[in-house]
Enzyme design. Structure first.
Site: not given
Ligand code: AMP
Length: 283
Positions: A30, A37
Site C-alpha cells: 500500500m 517492504h
Molecule cells: P502494506 O503496505 O502494509 O500492505 O504491506 C505490504 C507487505 O509488506 C505485506 O506483505 C506486509 O506484511 C509486508 N510488511 C509490512 N511491514 C513489514 C515488516 N516490518 N517486515 C516485513 N514485511 C513487512
C-alpha cells in the site's frame, strides 16, 4: 524501472517479460514504503527475473471510520526507493482502474477471516482477498511475496491460493524491526513521541512469551496471560488481543507441542499496531 497505472499496461509489460522466459514476481503493497517492504522486494529480486511492485491503498480493506483517507502516501519517494532496490515495474492503479462501478463479486476469506484482525475489522480480509486475487489475475506472477508482519493475512492468502487453485507460489518474508524491536509499519508515523516509546511493549510482550517457551513452559494460556500482563504495565497501551495460535489454522492453542505463533494487537492513542513471533519449545 517502468511506472504504469493501467491494467492493460501491466499485462503488456509482463507478457513481454514472460516471452523472454523471465520468472515473474509480485510484491503487493500500500506504499509509504519502508525497509520491511524493501526486504520483500530484495527477496523477490533474488528469486525472480522480473519484479512487479503494486502500490495501491485498497479502500475495500478499510472499515468506515478507519484511516483510508489519512493513510500515508508518498509515491515519488516510493519510486526512488524501488528504483534503487531493483524493481522492474511499479503498478499504481487508481481506485477506478481497480474497481468498476458495477463490480459485484468478492472473495470470502472463510473462518480464518473471522478471528483476531477479522473480528476487530469486519470485512477487512474480504477486501484483502479480493484485491490480492485481482492483482494475481492482473500480473499472473509465478511468485508473490508477503511479510510475516501481517501473519493472519499471510495465512489467509496461502489458504486462498490453495483453496482456489491459484497458480502462484507464496513466499513468506521475516519481520523487519528497528533496533529497539518495534516492527516497521507505515502506521508508525502516526505515533507521538510518547506513543513511539510505548510501542516497544509489543516486542517486549512477544519476547516474554518466547523466553518462557524456551524455558520449557508449554501452557499456551499462561504464555498469552504473560503477554497481557506485560502490555498492562504500559499505561499508554490498550490491549486488543494477545494469543498463542497454530500458525496454519490460527486456532488458539492449549499446549505448545509443535509450531506456534504468538500474536499481539495493541492500541496506542488512535493507532493500532500488530506484531507476532514464532514460538519454539525449550525441548
Ligand atoms: P502494506 O503496505 O502494509 O500492505 O504491506 C505490504 C507487505 O509488506 C505485506 O506483505 C506486509 O506484511 C509486508 N510488511 C509490512 N511491514 C513489514 C515488516 N516490518 N517486515 C516485513 N514485511 C513487512
Amino acid at each position: 524501472m517502468e511506472r504504469v497505472g493501467s491494467i492493460e499496461e501491466v499485462r503488456q509489460a509482463v507478457l513481454a517479460a514472460r516471452r523472454e522466459g523471465k520468472r515473474i514476481a509480485l510484491v503487493p503493497t500500500m506504499g509509504a514504503l519502508h525497509a520491511g517492504h524493501l526486504s520483500l522486494v530484495d527477496a523477490a529480486c533474488k528469486r525472480a527475473d522480473y519484479v512487479v511492485v503494486s502500490i495501491f491503498v485498497n479502500p475495500t480493506q478499510f472499515g468506515p471510520g478507519e484511516d483510508f483517507a489519512a493513510y500515508p502516501r508518498d509515491l515519488e519517494r516510493d519510486f526512488d526507493l524501488l528504483r534503487s532496490e531493483g524493481a522492474d515495474l511499479v503498478f499504481t492503479p487508481s481506485v477506478d482502474a481497480m474497481y468498476a462501478a458495477d463490480a459485484q463479486v468478492t472473495v470470502a476469506p472463510g473462518p480464518l477471516g473471522d478471528v483476531f484482525e477479522g473480528e476487530i475489522r469486519p470485512g477487512h480480509f474480504s477486501g484483502v482477498c479480493t484485491v490480492v486475487a485481482k492483482l494475481f489475475g492482473i500480473v499472473q506472477p509465478d511468485l508473490a511475496f508477503f511479510g510475516e508482519k501481517d501473519f493472519q493475512q499471510l495465512a489467509i492468502v496461502k489458504r486462498m491460493v490453495c483453496d482456489l487453485d491459484l497458480p502462484v507460489r507464496i513466499v513468506a518474508c521475516p519481520i523487519v524491526r528497528v533496533p529497539d524491536g518495534l516492527a516497521l509499519s507505515s502506521r508508525n508515523v502516526y505515533l507521538s513521541a510518547g506513543e513511539r516509546h510505548a510501542a516497544t511493549v509489543l516486542y517486549r510482550a512477544l519476547r516474554t512469551a518466547e523466553t518462557l517457551a524456551l524455558g520449557g513452559e508449554t501452557d499456551a494460556a499462561l504464555l498469552a496471560e504473560a503477554m497481557r500482563a506485560c502490555i498492562a504495565e504500559e499505561p499508554l497501551a490498550t490491549l486488543d488481543y494477545a494469543a498463542v495460535i497454530d500458525p496454519a489454522t490460527l486456532r488458539t492453542l492449549d499446549v505448545l507441542a509443535g509450531p506456534a505463533r504468538a500474536l499481539v494487537a495493541v492500541r496506542l492513542g488512535e493507532t493500532r499496531l500488530i506484531d507476532n513471533m514464532p514460538l519454539s519449545t525449550g525441548a
